[in-house]
Design a protein around this motif. Structure first.
Motif, mmCIF file in Angstrom:
data_model
loop_
_atom_site.group_PDB
_atom_site.id
_atom_site.type_symbol
_atom_site.label_atom_id
_atom_site.label_comp_id
_atom_site.label_asym_id
_atom_site.label_seq_id
_atom_site.Cartn_x
_atom_site.Cartn_y
_atom_site.Cartn_z
ATOM 1 N N ALA A 602 0.472 -1.534 0.031
ATOM 2 C CA ALA A 602 -0.013 -0.224 -0.361
ATOM 3 C C ALA A 602 0.619 1.583 -0.215
ATOM 4 C CB ALA A 602 -1.023 -0.304 1.241
ATOM 5 N N LEU A 603 2.128 1.360 0.379
ATOM 6 C CA LEU A 603 2.448 2.346 0.610
ATOM 7 C C LEU A 603 3.404 2.623 -0.675
ATOM 8 C CD1 LEU A 603 4.794 1.483 3.381
ATOM 9 C CD2 LEU A 603 3.404 3.383 3.239
ATOM 10 N N ASN A 604 3.368 1.794 -1.849
ATOM 11 C CA ASN A 604 3.540 2.609 -3.436
ATOM 12 C C ASN A 604 4.710 2.692 -4.243
ATOM 13 O OD1 ASN A 604 1.131 3.018 -4.791
ATOM 14 N ND2 ASN A 604 0.418 4.086 -3.033
ATOM 15 N N ILE A 605 5.675 2.005 -2.705
ATOM 16 C CA ILE A 605 7.224 1.805 -3.247
ATOM 17 C C ILE A 605 7.144 0.883 -4.785
ATOM 18 C CG2 ILE A 605 9.429 0.814 -2.091
ATOM 19 C CD1 ILE A 605 8.026 1.200 0.674
ATOM 20 N N ARG A 606 8.014 1.391 -5.034
ATOM 21 C CA ARG A 606 8.680 0.913 -6.735
ATOM 22 C C ARG A 606 8.970 0.014 -6.172
ATOM 23 N NH1 ARG A 606 11.602 3.806 -11.419
ATOM 24 N NH2 ARG A 606 10.802 3.222 -12.857
ATOM 25 N N HIS A 607 8.623 -1.053 -7.001
ATOM 26 C CA HIS A 607 8.891 -2.690 -7.758
ATOM 27 C C HIS A 607 8.860 -3.377 -6.277
ATOM 28 C CE1 HIS A 607 11.432 -0.706 -10.231
ATOM 29 N NE2 HIS A 607 12.307 -0.421 -10.206
ATOM 30 N N VAL A 608 7.883 -3.135 -5.374
ATOM 31 C CA VAL A 608 7.888 -3.882 -4.447
ATOM 32 C C VAL A 608 6.445 -4.165 -4.325
ATOM 33 C CG1 VAL A 608 7.173 -3.330 -1.653
ATOM 34 C CG2 VAL A 608 9.562 -2.568 -2.785
ATOM 35 N N GLY A 609 5.803 -5.631 -4.954
ATOM 36 C CA GLY A 609 5.037 -5.879 -4.706
ATOM 37 C C GLY A 609 4.221 -6.957 -4.254
ATOM 38 N N PRO A 610 3.120 -8.112 -4.148
ATOM 39 C CA PRO A 610 3.420 -8.691 -3.087
ATOM 40 C C PRO A 610 4.221 -9.786 -2.631
ATOM 41 C CG PRO A 610 0.928 -8.474 -4.175
ATOM 42 C CD PRO A 610 2.630 -7.927 -5.190
ATOM 43 N N VAL A 611 4.817 -10.595 -3.630
ATOM 44 C CA VAL A 611 5.856 -10.928 -4.187
ATOM 45 C C VAL A 611 6.958 -10.973 -2.828
ATOM 46 C CG1 VAL A 611 7.641 -12.982 -4.593
ATOM 47 C CG2 VAL A 611 5.078 -12.596 -5.906
ATOM 48 N N ALA A 612 7.501 -9.827 -2.911
ATOM 49 C CA ALA A 612 8.567 -9.042 -2.212
ATOM 50 C C ALA A 612 8.048 -8.705 -0.851
ATOM 51 C CB ALA A 612 9.111 -7.878 -3.078
ATOM 52 N N ALA A 613 7.044 -8.051 -0.966
ATOM 53 C CA ALA A 613 6.330 -7.648 0.484
ATOM 54 C C ALA A 613 6.271 -8.798 0.969
ATOM 55 C CB ALA A 613 4.897 -6.412 -0.091
ATOM 56 N N ARG A 614 5.184 -9.725 0.881
ATOM 57 C CA ARG A 614 5.977 -10.882 1.948
ATOM 58 C C ARG A 614 6.658 -11.496 2.656
ATOM 59 N NH1 ARG A 614 1.596 -14.660 1.322
ATOM 60 N NH2 ARG A 614 -1.118 -13.198 0.680
ATOM 61 N N ALA A 615 8.233 -11.478 1.056
ATOM 62 C CA ALA A 615 9.525 -12.225 1.788
ATOM 63 C C ALA A 615 9.686 -10.730 3.237
ATOM 64 C CB ALA A 615 9.735 -12.423 0.615
ATOM 65 N N LEU A 616 9.453 -9.959 2.592
ATOM 66 C CA LEU A 616 10.343 -8.690 3.238
ATOM 67 C C LEU A 616 9.780 -8.829 5.204
ATOM 68 C CD1 LEU A 616 10.590 -5.739 0.975
ATOM 69 C CD2 LEU A 616 12.661 -6.314 2.592
ATOM 70 N N ALA A 617 8.070 -9.018 5.059
ATOM 71 C CA ALA A 617 7.724 -8.768 5.935
ATOM 72 C C ALA A 617 7.779 -10.103 7.301
ATOM 73 C CB ALA A 617 5.837 -9.051 5.433
ATOM 74 N N GLN A 618 8.103 -11.602 6.540
ATOM 75 C CA GLN A 618 7.827 -12.609 7.195
ATOM 76 C C GLN A 618 9.611 -12.536 7.776
ATOM 77 O OE1 GLN A 618 7.471 -15.112 3.988
ATOM 78 N NE2 GLN A 618 5.528 -15.412 3.918
ATOM 79 N N TRP A 619 10.323 -12.105 6.338
ATOM 80 C CA TRP A 619 12.142 -11.857 7.011
ATOM 81 C C TRP A 619 11.756 -11.138 8.328
ATOM 82 C CZ3 TRP A 619 16.012 -15.277 6.432
ATOM 83 C CH2 TRP A 619 17.545 -14.911 6.692
ATOM 84 N N PHE A 620 11.564 -9.958 8.506
ATOM 85 C CA PHE A 620 11.936 -8.642 9.396
ATOM 86 C C PHE A 620 10.774 -8.702 10.349
ATOM 87 C CE2 PHE A 620 14.273 -7.245 5.228
ATOM 88 C CZ PHE A 620 15.958 -6.964 6.550
ATOM 89 N N GLY A 621 9.744 -9.317 9.680
ATOM 90 C CA GLY A 621 8.460 -8.772 11.106
ATOM 91 C C GLY A 621 7.944 -7.343 11.178
ATOM 92 N N SER A 622 9.020 -6.450 11.093
ATOM 93 C CA SER A 622 8.209 -4.965 10.935
ATOM 94 C C SER A 622 8.975 -3.924 10.072
ATOM 95 C CB SER A 622 8.335 -4.162 12.497
ATOM 96 O OG SER A 622 9.765 -4.164 12.938
ATOM 97 N N LEU A 623 7.757 -3.437 10.292
ATOM 98 C CA LEU A 623 8.388 -1.976 9.291
ATOM 99 C C LEU A 623 9.214 -1.180 9.706
ATOM 100 C CD1 LEU A 623 7.182 -1.064 6.558
ATOM 101 C CD2 LEU A 623 6.318 0.937 7.436
ATOM 102 N N ASP A 624 9.428 -1.028 11.186
ATOM 103 C CA ASP A 624 10.492 -0.198 11.440
ATOM 104 C C ASP A 624 11.955 -1.233 11.630
ATOM 105 O OD1 ASP A 624 8.829 2.022 12.299
ATOM 106 O OD2 ASP A 624 8.806 0.484 14.958
ATOM 107 N N ALA A 625 11.614 -2.510 10.855
ATOM 108 C CA ALA A 625 12.896 -2.676 10.817
ATOM 109 C C ALA A 625 13.668 -2.943 9.568
ATOM 110 C CB ALA A 625 12.359 -4.670 11.971
ATOM 111 N N ILE A 626 12.505 -2.819 8.879
ATOM 112 C CA ILE A 626 12.783 -2.679 7.344
ATOM 113 C C ILE A 626 13.119 -1.861 6.669
ATOM 114 C CG2 ILE A 626 11.729 -2.693 4.948
ATOM 115 C CD1 ILE A 626 10.277 -5.087 6.098
ATOM 116 N N ARG A 627 12.456 -0.334 7.746
ATOM 117 C CA ARG A 627 13.472 1.214 8.072
ATOM 118 C C ARG A 627 15.261 1.275 8.366
ATOM 119 N NH1 ARG A 627 9.094 5.319 10.732
ATOM 120 N NH2 ARG A 627 11.264 6.692 9.525
#
Length: 775
Positions: A602-627
């Motif tokens: 939903a943040l409209n980050i270029r190239h970040v679709g459902p597949v990459a978003a799921r991988a990032l979420a599962q690995w880092f666990g939070s938006l703060d950790a991704i940032r």
């Protein structure tokens, strides 16, 4: 009464006028197509005229003259080429347009034959009919159909067509034989041909620009000299019938390329006194031994069900063929029955053409307007007179960018060819140059954003697309991003669609919209929604609707209503929140607890679709950790990589992007996976597809593209975007292209939509149980 007989004339005078009108239309279209290589009307309209004329002539036989189009084939001989008389007439084919009509024809033909009929089935190539006359194995002449008796001598050009031998292979050739076939251009070669036309147009414009020529005149001249070919059939017809000795320079270059793109498939015989075989299918086998190209797609069938199955199969797979088809030809296979069944004045009684619903029509290009999307890209759109194609009415089609407008050679005011293959997005193929009257004008790409006035520019050197740089505040971009947030692939907020997004970001009232950016989405209140008013626009043109009395734009208030009688009794007098307003706020509240990966999308980050978003979420666990993650840590996540890592870092470095995250979190959005152990300790997905890699391609019934990927991931599998040796399954539907071919090459199991559903719901074992020999 059939559809064609509805509203037929009720008296002879009206019938005669109707027949004359239809005859003029049909003969004009034939003359353009056969005589000038121009298609001034689409197939569906032409077929409709013919069916109407046939219906009028059935009702009033007195109006049918000997020169009626229903009694003749093709068009009169042109003066460009020497005439060639066919040893045997080249007939046309009658058409049917439904499965019931086809079954009726097969039943009647079987009854007329008086014995069991074996059917020969072949694809109806969308090309140009040709007659090759061989005497003792040597090509004597190649001629077009013409009027069925006399065609045009195109032997010089035909000898340069791949597949037309000057001398037949083998021995024992008859003293005379006429071989009938279709000259066509493969789809891939057609695309290359149009790309060459585009390059030649660009050369004309560039050369003229250097000499100080007027831009619009140069564009018109380039479009006239090197028009985009509307379809392979017209390009093939003009390619075979061109006179290269009269061309020079760039025109000669284009002409040679056009001729080199031609191919031939043979599909029958004309004059052949005593063929040594008894069936059409055996004829094809013999012609192949002579070195003539025959189709590998023809089949024979022993019953009508076999005919129907062949027609249905290619109805779904017509785009898998290298050349364009518009139907299937059904023939009686036994040659002896051809003579017994005979022919009408224009068509054999032993063959019929089943025509698929049209995927290509002609319509008027009313305007080219520029739309700005959520990424800021300025995209030209063709606005057209409404046209029904492939089952739906189309009014707009994207033209992608200013270079594509030039490459297609279209001018505003043109009659254009519109295509919609299957479920593919509508596409403008090119102009019908024949119909230009001089009033058409060239499209000029604006230099400023039509929504906010910012100067358009490429995002980086070398980019073709122009973008609005006002990413934060351009109303069009904010509207697009808000709509994206509500989409199924992001937060899936049912109440937040295109109309609601426009109301929140571009209302007519208040002057300052509730959402300047998407940062305030989860802070919305009833007090902000109720005052909103929007201008009512025409669904077809997009123009504001005006009040008949005042002439002012009509507005509506989607988020408010007047109090009911009961509410008035309770003392409520002012505007009240509408059900739409209450639903939107309820849905936004529910969305705050959606999965973390959905917020990333939903943040409209270029190239970040459902597949990459799921991988990032599962690995880092939070938006703060991704940032907080470094580039290498982001890139190392499976399914992410360097490009997406850079995109994440760039997005989070922007201050107003940070504001979005902070305000969403402050409003109660849960931007983490509760209980996640932290970065690097990804929770195993589990599920029936754990450890399984699946590629979904084409149109899978019951799934959108994103939906198919989500189904794979939700089942614990890996949704890959490309096929490799590591791929376990390829789920392929209509429209599957190179990925399907790659899977076949690598021997990877290919499954359809029904099998895909079983796979994601029950796992590979369920597929094996259904088909233990597959895999």
């Amino acid at each position: 009464m059939t559809d064609d007989e509805v509203s037929l004339p009720t008296n002879l005078d009206d019938a005669r006028l109707d027949a004359e009108r239809l005859t003029d239309l049909i003969l004009g279209a034939r003359d353009a197509y056969y005589g000038r290589d121009a298609e001034i009307v689409d197939d569906a309209t032409y077929d409709g005229w013919m069916r109407r004329l046939e219906a009028v002539e059935r009702a009033f036989p007195e109006v049918q003259g000997q020169d009626s189009p229903t009694q003749s084939v093709g068009a009169a001989q042109s003066t460009m080429f020497a005439p060639v008389e066919h040893a045997e007439r080249m007939l046309s084919l009658d058409n049917v347009f439904s499965a019931d009509e086809l079954r009726d024809w097969c039943t009647k033909t079987s009854a007329a034959a008086g014995r069991h009929v074996r059917w020969l089935l072949e694809l109806k190539i969308d090309g140009l009919a040709i007659n090759l006359r061989y005497e003792h194995g040597v090509l004597v002449s190649a001629a077009t159909r013409g009027d069925g008796r006399v065609g045009e001598d195109v032997t010089v050009n035909a000898l340069q067509v791949a597949g037309i031998p000057a001398r037949l292979a083998g021995e024992g050739h008859p003293p005379i034989v006429e071989v009938r076939g279709e000259v066509y251009i493969p789809v891939a070669a057609f695309d290359e041909l149009n790309a060459l036309q585009a390059r030649l147009r660009e050369r004309v414009i560039t050369d003229g620009r250097e000499r100080g020529g007027d831009e619009e005149k140069l564009t018109r001249s380039a479009a006239r000299r090197f028009p985009a070919f509307a379809n392979p059939r017209n390009a093939a017809s003009g390619g075979l019938r061109q006179q290269l000795d009269k061309k020079s320079g760039m025109e000669l270059e284009a002409g040679r390329a056009r001729l080199a793109s031609l191919r031939l498939l043979v599909h029958g015989i004309g004059a052949w006194p005593e063929p040594p075989v008894s069936s059409q299918s055996e004829v094809y086998a013999l012609l192949a031994t002579w070195g003539l190209p025959t189709s590998t797609s023809f089949r024979t069938a022993d019953d009508i069900d076999g005919v129907a199955a062949f027609v249905a199969y290619y109805g779904e797979h017509r785009h898998d063929v290298e050349h364009e088809i518009d139907g299937v030809v059904v023939k009686v296979d036994e040659l002896a029955l051809h003579g017994e069944l005979g022919a009408t004045s224009r068509a054999p009684r032993w063959a019929i053409a089943y025509k698929y619903p049209p995927e290509q029509v002609n319509t008027k290009l009313l305007d080219i307007v520029v739309s700005v999307g959520r990424t800021g890209r300025a995209t030209p759109f063709a606005v057209m007179a409404p046209a029904r194609v492939a089952g739906s009415v189309v009014r707009q089609a994207t033209l992608h960018n200013q270079d594509v407008v030039v490459s297609k050679g279209v001018l505003i005011g043109d009659t254009v060819v519109l295509r919609k293959a299957g479920d593919v997005i509508p596409e403008v193929l090119g102009p019908v140059v024949e119909l230009r009257d001089g009033t058409e004008r060239a499209f000029v790409m604006p230099t400023r954003c039509p929504e906010c006035g910012s100067t358009l520019a490429p995002a980086k050197d070398g980019d073709i697309d122009l973008r609005c740089p006002n990413t934060r505040a351009c109303p069009a971009q904010v509207r697009g991003r808000v709509e994206h947030i509500g989409s199924r692939g992001a937060l899936d907020i049912e109440a937040l669609g295109e109309v609601t997004a426009a109301a929140l970001t571009q209302p007519s009232v208040p002057a300052v919209p509730p959402l300047i950016t998407e940062a305030g989405l989860f802070d919305l209140t009833l007090e902000q929604l109720v005052p909103i008013e929007v201008i009512v626009r025409d669904s077809e043109t997009g123009e504001a609707k005006l009040d008949d009395d005042s002439g002012e734009p009509i507005t509506r208030a989607p988020f408010r209503r007047q109090p009911t009688s009961a509410e008035k009794k309770e003392g409520l007098t002012g505007p009240q929140p509408s059900a739409q307003a209450l639903t939107l706020l309820e849905e936004l509240e529910k969305a705050k607890t959606k999965d973390l990966w959905r917020f990333l999308v939903a943040l409209n980050i270029r190239h970040v679709g459902p597949v990459a978003a799921r991988a990032l979420a599962q690995w880092f666990g939070s938006l703060d950790a991704i940032r907080a993650a470094e580039r290498d840590a982001l890139a190392d996540v499976d399914g992410v990589g360097g490009i997406i890592a850079d995109s994440l870092l760039e997005w989070f470095a922007v201050d107003w992007h940070q504001e979005i995250v902070e305000r969403w979190a402050a409003a109660g959005a849960v931007l983490e996976i509760p209980g996640h152990p932290g970065p690097g300790a990804a929770v195993a997905a589990g599920g029936v597809l754990e450890g399984v890699t699946v590629v979904a391609t084409g149109t899978l019934e019951g799934y959108t593209r994103e939906g198919a990927q989500e189904a794979i991931i939700a089942a614990g599998g890996k949704a890959a975007s490309s096929v490799s040796k590591k791929t376990d399954f390829v789920a392929a539907g209509p429209g599957a292209g190179s990925k399907l071919a790659k899977a076949e090459e690598l021997g990877i199991r290919i499954i359809d939509a029904a099998q895909f559903r079983i796979l994601v719901e029950q796992g590979p074992a369920a597929l094996e149980a259904l088909d233990p020999d597959a895999g």
